[in-house]
Design a protein around this motif. Structure first.
Motif, mmCIF file in Angstrom:
data_model
loop_
_atom_site.group_PDB
_atom_site.id
_atom_site.type_symbol
_atom_site.label_atom_id
_atom_site.label_comp_id
_atom_site.label_asym_id
_atom_site.label_seq_id
_atom_site.Cartn_x
_atom_site.Cartn_y
_atom_site.Cartn_z
ATOM 1 N N ALA A 1 0.814 -1.220 0.000
ATOM 2 C CA ALA A 1 0.000 0.000 0.000
ATOM 3 C C ALA A 1 0.846 1.269 0.000
ATOM 4 O O ALA A 1 0.448 2.294 -0.553
ATOM 5 C CB ALA A 1 -0.953 -0.002 1.193
ATOM 6 N N ASP A 2 2.034 1.204 0.576
ATOM 7 C CA ASP A 2 2.869 2.412 0.634
ATOM 8 C C ASP A 2 3.864 2.486 -0.533
ATOM 9 O O ASP A 2 4.711 3.373 -0.561
ATOM 10 C CB ASP A 2 3.617 2.466 1.973
ATOM 11 C CG ASP A 2 4.609 1.305 2.113
ATOM 12 O OD1 ASP A 2 4.644 0.433 1.199
ATOM 13 O OD2 ASP A 2 5.341 1.266 3.117
ATOM 14 N N MET B 1 -6.808 -1.434 -3.384
ATOM 15 C CA MET B 1 -7.067 -0.850 -4.706
ATOM 16 C C MET B 1 -7.959 0.376 -4.640
ATOM 17 O O MET B 1 -8.167 1.049 -5.641
ATOM 18 C CB MET B 1 -7.711 -1.897 -5.616
ATOM 19 C CG MET B 1 -6.771 -3.042 -5.893
ATOM 20 S SD MET B 1 -7.460 -4.159 -7.082
ATOM 21 C CE MET B 1 -6.379 -5.556 -6.828
ATOM 22 N N GLY B 2 -8.505 0.643 -3.463
ATOM 23 C CA GLY B 2 -9.440 1.766 -3.351
ATOM 24 C C GLY B 2 -8.767 3.089 -2.999
ATOM 25 O O GLY B 2 -9.457 4.077 -2.766
ATOM 26 N N GLN B 3 -7.448 3.118 -2.982
ATOM 27 C CA GLN B 3 -6.758 4.368 -2.628
ATOM 28 C C GLN B 3 -7.131 5.499 -3.577
ATOM 29 O O GLN B 3 -7.439 5.258 -4.739
ATOM 30 C CB GLN B 3 -5.239 4.144 -2.694
ATOM 31 C CG GLN B 3 -4.711 3.272 -1.578
ATOM 32 C CD GLN B 3 -3.199 3.058 -1.698
ATOM 33 O OE1 GLN B 3 -2.640 3.164 -2.787
ATOM 34 N NE2 GLN B 3 -2.571 2.733 -0.592
ATOM 35 N N ASP B 4 -7.049 6.734 -3.063
ATOM 36 C CA ASP B 4 -7.379 7.852 -3.948
ATOM 37 C C ASP B 4 -6.261 8.049 -4.970
ATOM 38 O O ASP B 4 -5.174 7.464 -4.862
ATOM 39 C CB ASP B 4 -7.693 9.127 -3.156
ATOM 40 C CG ASP B 4 -6.469 9.703 -2.467
ATOM 41 O OD1 ASP B 4 -5.362 9.642 -3.050
ATOM 42 O OD2 ASP B 4 -6.611 10.205 -1.333
ATOM 43 N N MET C 1 -2.463 6.607 -4.854
ATOM 44 C CA MET C 1 -2.189 5.487 -5.753
ATOM 45 C C MET C 1 -1.061 5.843 -6.717
ATOM 46 O O MET C 1 -0.176 5.030 -6.987
ATOM 47 C CB MET C 1 -3.468 5.134 -6.513
ATOM 48 C CG MET C 1 -3.346 3.928 -7.396
ATOM 49 S SD MET C 1 -2.993 2.412 -6.478
ATOM 50 C CE MET C 1 -4.643 1.897 -5.997
ATOM 51 N N THR C 2 -1.103 7.055 -7.248
ATOM 52 C CA THR C 2 -0.077 7.466 -8.207
ATOM 53 C C THR C 2 1.286 7.478 -7.524
ATOM 54 O O THR C 2 2.271 6.946 -8.050
ATOM 55 C CB THR C 2 -0.415 8.858 -8.782
ATOM 56 O OG1 THR C 2 -1.737 8.806 -9.323
ATOM 57 C CG2 THR C 2 0.558 9.256 -9.880
ATOM 58 N N ARG C 3 1.344 8.026 -6.310
ATOM 59 C CA ARG C 3 2.609 8.074 -5.572
ATOM 60 C C ARG C 3 3.119 6.654 -5.308
ATOM 61 O O ARG C 3 4.307 6.361 -5.439
ATOM 62 C CB ARG C 3 2.411 8.815 -4.244
ATOM 63 C CG ARG C 3 3.264 10.084 -4.157
ATOM 64 C CD ARG C 3 3.104 10.799 -2.831
ATOM 65 N NE ARG C 3 1.746 11.302 -2.636
ATOM 66 C CZ ARG C 3 0.996 11.069 -1.562
ATOM 67 N NH1 ARG C 3 1.451 10.329 -0.566
ATOM 68 N NH2 ARG C 3 -0.231 11.563 -1.470
ATOM 69 N N ARG C 4 2.181 5.774 -4.955
ATOM 70 C CA ARG C 4 2.524 4.374 -4.667
ATOM 71 C C ARG C 4 3.186 3.713 -5.876
ATOM 72 O O ARG C 4 4.240 3.074 -5.767
ATOM 73 C CB ARG C 4 1.229 3.645 -4.283
ATOM 74 C CG ARG C 4 1.337 2.146 -4.106
ATOM 75 C CD ARG C 4 -0.060 1.597 -3.814
ATOM 76 N NE ARG C 4 -0.118 0.179 -3.587
ATOM 77 C CZ ARG C 4 -1.267 -0.492 -3.419
ATOM 78 N NH1 ARG C 4 -2.435 0.148 -3.440
ATOM 79 N NH2 ARG C 4 -1.244 -1.796 -3.225
ATOM 80 N N ILE C 5 2.573 3.889 -7.045
ATOM 81 C CA ILE C 5 3.110 3.238 -8.247
ATOM 82 C C ILE C 5 4.438 3.871 -8.668
ATOM 83 O O ILE C 5 5.382 3.168 -9.038
ATOM 84 C CB ILE C 5 2.069 3.270 -9.387
ATOM 85 C CG1 ILE C 5 0.880 2.385 -8.998
ATOM 86 C CG2 ILE C 5 2.673 2.829 -10.708
ATOM 87 C CD1 ILE C 5 -0.251 2.362 -9.987
ATOM 88 N N PRO D 1 -11.227 -0.010 -12.968
ATOM 89 C CA PRO D 1 -9.793 0.258 -12.834
ATOM 90 C C PRO D 1 -9.505 1.076 -11.579
ATOM 91 O O PRO D 1 -10.384 1.799 -11.102
ATOM 92 C CB PRO D 1 -9.462 1.068 -14.086
ATOM 93 C CG PRO D 1 -10.764 1.565 -14.613
ATOM 94 C CD PRO D 1 -11.799 0.582 -14.178
ATOM 95 N N ILE D 2 -8.295 0.939 -11.041
ATOM 96 C CA ILE D 2 -7.897 1.788 -9.921
ATOM 97 C C ILE D 2 -7.841 3.230 -10.405
ATOM 98 O O ILE D 2 -7.748 3.490 -11.602
ATOM 99 C CB ILE D 2 -6.496 1.392 -9.387
ATOM 100 C CG1 ILE D 2 -5.471 1.394 -10.533
ATOM 101 C CG2 ILE D 2 -6.544 0.042 -8.699
ATOM 102 C CD1 ILE D 2 -4.036 1.187 -10.075
ATOM 103 N N MET D 3 -7.927 4.173 -9.463
ATOM 104 C CA MET D 3 -7.795 5.574 -9.837
ATOM 105 C C MET D 3 -6.317 5.928 -9.801
ATOM 106 O O MET D 3 -5.672 5.821 -8.755
ATOM 107 C CB MET D 3 -8.584 6.440 -8.866
ATOM 108 C CG MET D 3 -10.083 6.333 -9.101
ATOM 109 S SD MET D 3 -10.994 7.457 -8.067
ATOM 110 C CE MET D 3 -10.639 6.791 -6.463
ATOM 111 N N VAL D 4 -5.790 6.322 -10.952
ATOM 112 C CA VAL D 4 -4.356 6.618 -11.025
ATOM 113 C C VAL D 4 -4.118 7.592 -12.170
ATOM 114 O O VAL D 4 -4.845 7.592 -13.161
ATOM 115 C CB VAL D 4 -3.550 5.308 -11.227
ATOM 116 C CG1 VAL D 4 -3.960 4.599 -12.504
ATOM 117 C CG2 VAL D 4 -2.051 5.569 -11.235
#
Ligand code: DGT
Ligand code: CA
Ligand code: CA
Length: 572
Positions: free
Chosen positions: A419-420, A444-447, A451-455, A480-483
């Motif tokens: 998640a991080d 997968m529900g992160q904002d 999510m973008t920072r995570r990836i 899809p995830i939000m990214v």
């Protein structure tokens, strides 16, 4: 507001302006913008939030950019509402039905008070529509058919489900004597990720006999319509299949017309018109002479128009016709270009087959290399490998490589992105692998920001080579995830990371328009099957279909390259 909703508003405006008898250029501008937005890889809403790039969208000038801004930021458009108010309620709905043009829509509305598709259906049933237009029953029946088709279109079927059904029907019909050229057309041939219905085309010495065999197939549950050269049926699973047959020498124009897309055909038709030609499923007719030329092949059809053959996957009414005019369409990737699979699982984690079984299945498919990428232990992943097991697997693969001839195994892992954004295996283990795929399987529900920072954090790891199924969608099951994909693409391009086109039919992730954009930005791509058994290696063709719809040539896809080049990429 989604791009599809924005496009629908613009298309509605175009219809209403046409109804008003407005300048055709203005109407066409709205249609063009609607089409462009439908295919846009970036959400208009996001573009507006980031300020100002709207005028780069084809067909969007200053005035329309202003309207789009209003629409996506408030969810409403004053201009649209005022335009709608000039017409009776439900007109836009009627115009959505194929076969209903502006005049018909107006009469249905003003003379029969029809406001909805349900209204129209009952009016047809009561014979009012046939009476109003002094139409034969046939035209009114045809409208009913269109309504039913429209309803069915709400339930589109994923290509992964449709293709096997179609192939079964094709192999049942192909042996019929005198039946030739049997081919799917429509969205299936264009390889859209989901299909509304199936359109089969062919030619026959005796069309009646072939139609009879078609409606008698054991798969057929219901016959919707049946004529001497065409029939429509529903097969098990609820899929509608239409078959049309013509004489052998007209096959090219038939296949071309029914392959579509509608937008491609409209653009082609307009161009033909300027050349003094009328195009149809029967051939090409000189407007002056009235003579119709027939075409046995699509190639000949396109060449007659001064165009390069356009691969079906590109026929979406974008730039394909302009490029075909200059003979500069891309040479799209083919299944036979693929030299290996870089994403497969084995019985070491949640796969079914052994490493060796996967290796020989890959060799049978002519592959030169295969990356074994079992899951990391991660949370919630069935039987993921811990460090200890992964080390054992690396040793086993080394041993197998000594024994196996003709195919090279790469040691890898599909490591979970926590998640991080940290990775689920220690650096020290990752550094021993030939190939590291990172992917999200939880939280997968992160904002969008998170999510973008995570990836981006995961992509920042020097060990990660590939980001798998980047949006995590499951067709028809999980959104899809939000990214911020644009940010992911830019980071991948800058960091020399590859993104996956996951070929599993339930995923197809990245999808076509995202592939298009990633390729434009110079991102390296791979096609991975994510196979969990030897049979799944055949998913490759779905990934290749998506890549083709993203205008990819072989050179854009890493696993069409020789092993040495793949290794060079992995080491860089
Ligand atoms: P689908 O079935 O919704 O997944 O999409 P398609 O593209 O298979 O559409 P379908 O089955 O309604 O029609 C097959 C093709 O026939 C379509 O791609 C182009 C051609 N076609 C259908 N209606 C029209 C039309 O009104 N005008 C033109 N120019 N072509 C049409
Ligand atoms: Ca279709
Ligand atoms: Ca159809």
């Amino acid at each position: 507001m989604k791009n599809t909703a924005v496009a629908k508003v613009l298309q509605d405006i175009a219809d209403l302006l046409e109804l008003k008898g407005e300048n055709p250029f203005k109407v066409r501008a709205y249609q063009r913008a609607a089409r462009a937005i439908e295919h846009l890889p970036t959400e208009v809403e996001r573009m507006v939030r980031n300020g100002g790039e709207l005028e780069n969208i084809p067909g969007v000038g200053q005035a329309l950019a202003k309207k789009l801004t209003e629409l996506v930021s408030t969810g409403r458009l004053d201009y649209y509402e005022r335009l709608q108010a000039e017409f009776p309620e439900g007109i836009s709905t009627l115009l959505d039905i194929p076969g209903i043009g502006p005049k018909t829509a107006m009469r249905l509305s003003s003379e029969l008070g029809i406001k909805s598709i349900d209204d129209l259906e009952s009016a047809i049933g009561e014979g009012k529509v046939a009476f109003l237009f002094r139409l034969g029953e046939r035209t009114s029946d045809n409208l009913l058919h269109q309504i039913q088709a429209l309803r069915r279109k709400d339930q589109r079927i994923p290509i992964g489900e449709a293709l096997p059904v179609v192939e079964e029907i094709l192999s049942a019909l192909r042996p019929l004597p005198g039946l030739r050229n049997l081919t799917p057309a429509g969205s299936l041939r264009r390889f859209r990720e989901s299909v509304g219905d199936i359109d089969l085309m062919g030619t026959a010495d005796d069309a009646g006999k072939a139609i009879e065999a078609f409606v008698d197939l054991p798969q057929v549950k219901e016959v919707l319509a049946r004529g001497s050269t065409k029939a429509s049926v529903i097969v098990s699973g609820g899929l509608q299949v239409d078959l049309r047959l013509v004489e052998h020498e007209r096959f090219g124009s038939l296949l071309q017309y029914f392959t579509g897309s509608k937008q491609h055909n409209i653009a082609l038709g307009e161009r033909g018109h300027r050349q003094g030609l009328k195009l149809s499923e029967y051939g090409i007719t000189g407007l002056a002479s009235g003579q119709t030329e027939t075409f046995a092949s699509e190639e000949a059809f396109y060449h007659r128009l001064g165009l390069q053959f356009v691969p079906p996957e590109l026929r979406e009414g974008q730039q394909e016709i302009a490029l075909a005019e200059q003979d500069s369409l891309p040479g799209l990737i083919e299944v036979t270009d693929v030299k290996g699979d870089l994403h497969v699982h084995t019985s070491w984690s949640d796969g079914r087959d052994s490493i060796e079984a996967m290796a020989s299945a890959a060799a049978v498919r002519g592959y030169r290399y295969l990356a074994i990428t079992d899951h990391s232990a991660g949370r919630g992943i069935a039987r993921g490998l811990n460090e200890e097991r992964l080390r054992q697997q690396i040793a086993e693969i080394r041993e197998l490589n000594r024994r196996l001839a003709g195919i090279r195994l790469l040691s890898g892992a599909e490591v979970d992105i926590r998640a991080d954004g940290s990775l689920d295996l220690p650096e020290e283990v990752l550094s021993q692998l030939d190939i590291v795929i990172a992917a999200i399987h939880s939280a997968m529900g992160q904002d969008r920001e998170k999510m973008t920072r995570r990836i981006l954090r995961a992509l920042d790891s020097p060990h990660v080579d590939i980001l798998a199924h980047p949006t995590c969608r499951l067709l028809g099951e999980r959104e899809p995830i939000m990214v911020d994909l644009e940010a992911v693409f830019l980071a991948a391009a800058a960091g020399g990371k590859a993104l996956e086109i996951n070929a599993m039919p339930s995923r197809l992730d990245l999808k076509d328009i995202h592939v298009f954009r990633a390729r434009e930005l110079g991102v390296k791509l791979i096609i991975g099957t994510d196979a969990h058994s030897t049979g799944h290696l055949d998913f490759m063709r779905f990934g290749v279909g998506v890549a083709r719809r993203g205008w990819c040539e072989a050179e854009h896809i890493l696993n069409t390259r020789p092993l040495a080049e793949v290794e060079a990429f992995l080491h860089s």
